[in-house]
Design an enzyme around this catalytic site. Structure first.
Site, PDB file in Angstrom:
ATOM      1  CG  HIS A  67      41.451  40.955  36.714  1.00 22.75           C
ATOM      2  ND1 HIS A  67      41.741  39.799  36.296  1.00 22.75           N
ATOM      3  CD2 HIS A  67      42.373  41.686  36.091  1.00 22.75           C
ATOM      4  CE1 HIS A  67      42.884  39.935  35.615  1.00 22.75           C
ATOM      5  NE2 HIS A  67      43.265  41.167  35.405  1.00 22.75           N
ATOM      6  CB  SER A  80      37.913  34.589  41.396  1.00 21.55           C
ATOM      7  OG  SER A  80      38.136  33.193  41.109  1.00 21.55           O
ATOM      8  CG  ASP A 111      30.997  30.783  43.676  1.00 26.20           C
ATOM      9  OD1 ASP A 111      31.459  29.923  42.617  1.00 26.20           O
ATOM     10  OD2 ASP A 111      32.097  31.757  44.223  1.00 26.20           O
ATOM     11  CG  HIS A 132      32.862  32.826  40.551  1.00 27.44           C
ATOM     12  ND1 HIS A 132      33.616  32.398  42.029  1.00 27.44           N
ATOM     13  CD2 HIS A 132      33.789  33.128  39.879  1.00 27.44           C
ATOM     14  CE1 HIS A 132      34.737  32.599  41.659  1.00 27.44           C
ATOM     15  NE2 HIS A 132      35.105  33.229  40.497  1.00 27.44           N
TER      16      HIS A 132
END
Length: 418
Positions: free
Chosen positions: A145, A216, A361, A389
């Site tokens: 994540h 990310s 994004d 995003h």
């Protein structure tokens, strides 16, 4: 618009920005003094901070980001502040939250875990499934994540889209986030994150080969892991990777400026700047929001029953300021200088790289995906129209899952042909 009006607008915005961040510099200076004394009073000793400049820990110079020390603050030049800057480094206990951290059951549960391993979710099953290593599926996949998030980012959105018979999916709460350990003695460097993934997932589950999917900040860790195990990783799927060419020696500073530059607009960038440039103001924000997250959750439930909002609030608050602050600087900024090396290693090993990013994004510039294409010409870069995003995944879970299956299948086909 007349030229003079454009010039006047730019001058007004620049002036407002200067005044705002000058004021924030002063506030951070005041809170540095405040926390010095209050920590000493409540905990018996003051917690070291990074307000001093030019005194980097040389033992960890290759792992600790220079951005921790080189963040500009006009008040650090004042001689008066030196007696607070030159704090003596002291030992901080491994277990135990700061007085400013949340002490609720869910936030301190990791302390009861004797081996201090990461929390790992497997195929959206219960924690008890961690003991089941038999009946290994054909494909293993590790999901990482992003910043201020947790494994639930994947388990609630993507995992239900797959059959448990075809894949064994692993999603972990990275070190310092979610239900994973948040040790105070840790600097949350890339090495720390990699070692915890090895100890918590790769070794216990005896992973011999696997795919990597990251979002990310997790992309930095994924590339570091793939570069360390190029013969083990089958494919790497990067979603909104924060990558800037790291040929310059100040790569970390470049990443800091591009991802969290001191700007008043858009609001998300202003928030990132406050939390990244101001150590003590960031701690105040965490004290106000994270330490009282149970209260905010109850208030939110009174006004809405949307699970997505509650999940987002839980993800944003499941960390300590110490873990988030160091991860931001030592992984995102500190890892910037190693990204070219990681990509070159992966390119030479022939591991398939796929990059996916939303066209709207506002967190990671779209140029980051194009930068990877320049560095690795064989990389497959896909820009999703009208996605930002988060919605690049959360807004199209089913399509994203099918994209992953296609990527993994093409990897298998390549191996067969080879």
């Amino acid at each position: 618009m007349p030229k003079w009006l454009t010039t006047a607008s730019q001058f007004l915005i620049s002036s407002l920005s200067f005044i705002t961040f000058f004021f924030l510099d002063f506030l951070d200076f005041l809170f540095c003094i405040y926390f010095y004394y209050i920590d000493g009073f409540l905990e018996g000793k003051s917690t070291p901070c990074y307000c001093k400049t030019g005194n980097e820990d040389k033992k960890s110079e290759h792992e600790v980001s220079e951005t921790l020390y080189l963040r500009k603050n006009v008040f650090r030049k004042i001689r008066f502040v030196r007696k607070y800057e030159n704090l003596q480094e002291n030992e901080i206990g491994l277990v135990g939250n700061r007085w400013s951290d949340c002490g609720c059951e869910s936030c301190v549960a990791w302390m009861m875990n004797a081996d201090h391993r990461l929390f790992v979710a497997v195929n959206h099953a219960s924690q008890a499934s961690l003991e089941l290593v038999h009946a290994k599926p054909a494909e293993d996949v590790l999901f990482l994540h992003g910043f201020l998030s947790s494994s639930e980012f994947w388990t609630r959105s993507i995992f239900p889209e797959f059959s448990e018979d075809n894949y064994r999916l692993f999603a972990m709460d990275l070190l310092g986030f979610g239900r994973s350990p948040k040790p105070r003695a840790c600097l949350y460097t890339l090495r720390d994150h990699l070692e915890m993934i090895e100890e918590s997932v790769m070794c216990p589950f005896q992973l011999k080969s696997f795919h990597l999917v990251a979002h990310s900040m997790g992309c930095v860790i994924a590339l570091a892991l793939a570069a360390k195990y190029p013969d083990t990783v089958k494919s790497v799927t990067l979603v909104a990777p924060p990558y800037f060419p790291s040929s310059s020696i100040d790569a970390g500073t470049v990443a800091l400026e591009r991802l969290a530059g001191k700007s008043l607009w858009p609001p998300i960038l202003f928030g990132s700047a406050v939390m990244t440039w101001y150590e003590h103001l960031g701690r105040c924000v965490c004290f106000f929001i994270c330490r009282n997250h149970r209260t905010w959750e109850k208030i939110l439930k009174l006004f809405t029953r949307k699970r997505d909002l509650l999940q987002m609030l839980e993800n944003v608050t499941q960390h300590t300021h110490h873990s988030a602050w160091h991860t931001m600087h030592n992984v995102i900024c500190g890892g910037a200088k190693n990204m070219d090396e990681y990509l070159e290693t992966i390119r030479k090993s022939g591991v398939k790289i796929t990059v996916i990013q939303g066209s709207r994004d506002q967190v990671v510039p779209l140029e980051c995906s194009n930068n990877i294409k320049t560095k690795v010409p064989d990389a497959d870069v896909r820009v999703i129209a009208n996605a930002d995003h988060g919605s690049v995944i959360l807004g199209r879970s089913q399509d994203f899952a099918r994209d992953l299956e296609s990527i993994w299948a093409s990897t298998a086909d390549t191996r067969v042909q080879g």
